[in-house]
Design an enzyme around this catalytic site. Sequence first.
Site, PDB file in Angstrom:
ATOM      1  CE  LYS A 271      -3.406  -1.061  -0.663  1.00  0.00           C
ATOM      2  NZ  LYS A 271      -3.752  -1.778  -1.957  1.00  0.00           N
TER       3      LYS A 271
ATOM      4  CG  HIS B 259       4.554  -6.273  -1.301  1.00  0.00           C
ATOM      5  ND1 HIS B 259       4.611  -4.946  -1.644  1.00  0.00           N
ATOM      6  CD2 HIS B 259       3.336  -6.704  -1.719  1.00  0.00           C
ATOM      7  CE1 HIS B 259       3.482  -4.603  -2.254  1.00  0.00           C
ATOM      8  NE2 HIS B 259       2.707  -5.643  -2.313  1.00  0.00           N
TER       9      HIS B 259
ATOM     10  CB  SER C   6      -4.124   2.362   1.910  1.00  0.00           C
ATOM     11  OG  SER C   6      -4.222   1.802   0.637  1.00  0.00           O
TER      12      SER C   6
END
Length: 289
Positions: free
Chosen positions: A46, A101, A131
């Site tokens: 995010k 990630h 988010s």
Amino acid sequence: MQMTMKYFTYKGVNFSTVSYSEECLSFAENEFKVLDDDVYIVTYPKSGTNWMIEILSLLRTKGDPTWCNTVPIWLRSPWYETLEGQSQIKDVIVPRVLTSHLPFHIFAKSFFTSKAKIIYILRNPKDILVSLFHFSKILCLYKDPENFQELFEDFLQGNVLYNSWFDHVKGWMQMKDNNKFFFITYEELHEDLRSSVVRICEFLGKDLDESQIDLVVKHASFNAMKENKMSNYSVIPQDFMDQTKGSFMRKGITGDWKNYFTVAQNTYFDKVYQEKMKDLNIKFFWEQS
Ligand code: PPS
């Protein structure tokens, strides 16, 4: 029906049983072959990952949006640590732009002996939390929290997918002086996308003229991406991402946390932030006001 998502850990990091396995993570860490001309977009979730994929896609085509408008964003730059990503990589155009990630300590070992580059994007963790709260409701990988306070506590404790934001940032910031590593914040992209794109071009050695840069900025805007069905995740199966419950391209703003945090939550968050980040000698954009 809401299913309870199960997480497992790989080297102490939480992953979802959808999209990950022990084997694919071990492959990503130990066997995956990084190529010298690869570029990796690395983020905590995010933080603006897909925004950067769109920018780098447009840089490849010198601002022409045709590729972005015809190929799903996740196929242009797959997540190399996921099961799906590992099967998609063989079709990626070279030089490859791949996404991840992963925290620093389990990133592909072969990166560290290669000439490949990393662009690391950071975002105000308060906005990441907001988010993530919305995204948890639409992406099947995530546990859907009962309420905001539950995710608030889990986030600060690192009891979420990919663990603690603080550890992710502190881990990757060890690379900050390495010339293969470039970091930029979501807030900088938001404040001045054009000059951010120019800086990214400098890091990647890309030579675009003024009008080509203008096209990149135009087609990487929030509204352009929200309208582009190849970038807004509307073509992904609904059982994977259910956008009847919210949009992937949600608001695209900075400071939305102010609409969610109570005064007490904000005070507590700041206290934890200061404690966790005290040894990191960097002042990020969102700390400056
Ligand atoms: S993910 O799922 O972790 O890969 O998500 P990620 O792409 O990192 O982050 C999603 C948030 O980025 C916003 N976004 C943008 N903001 C501004 N401009 C552009 N072009 C843009 N593209 C994506 C997206 O809306 C998510 O933020 P929120 O705050 O939820 O709107």
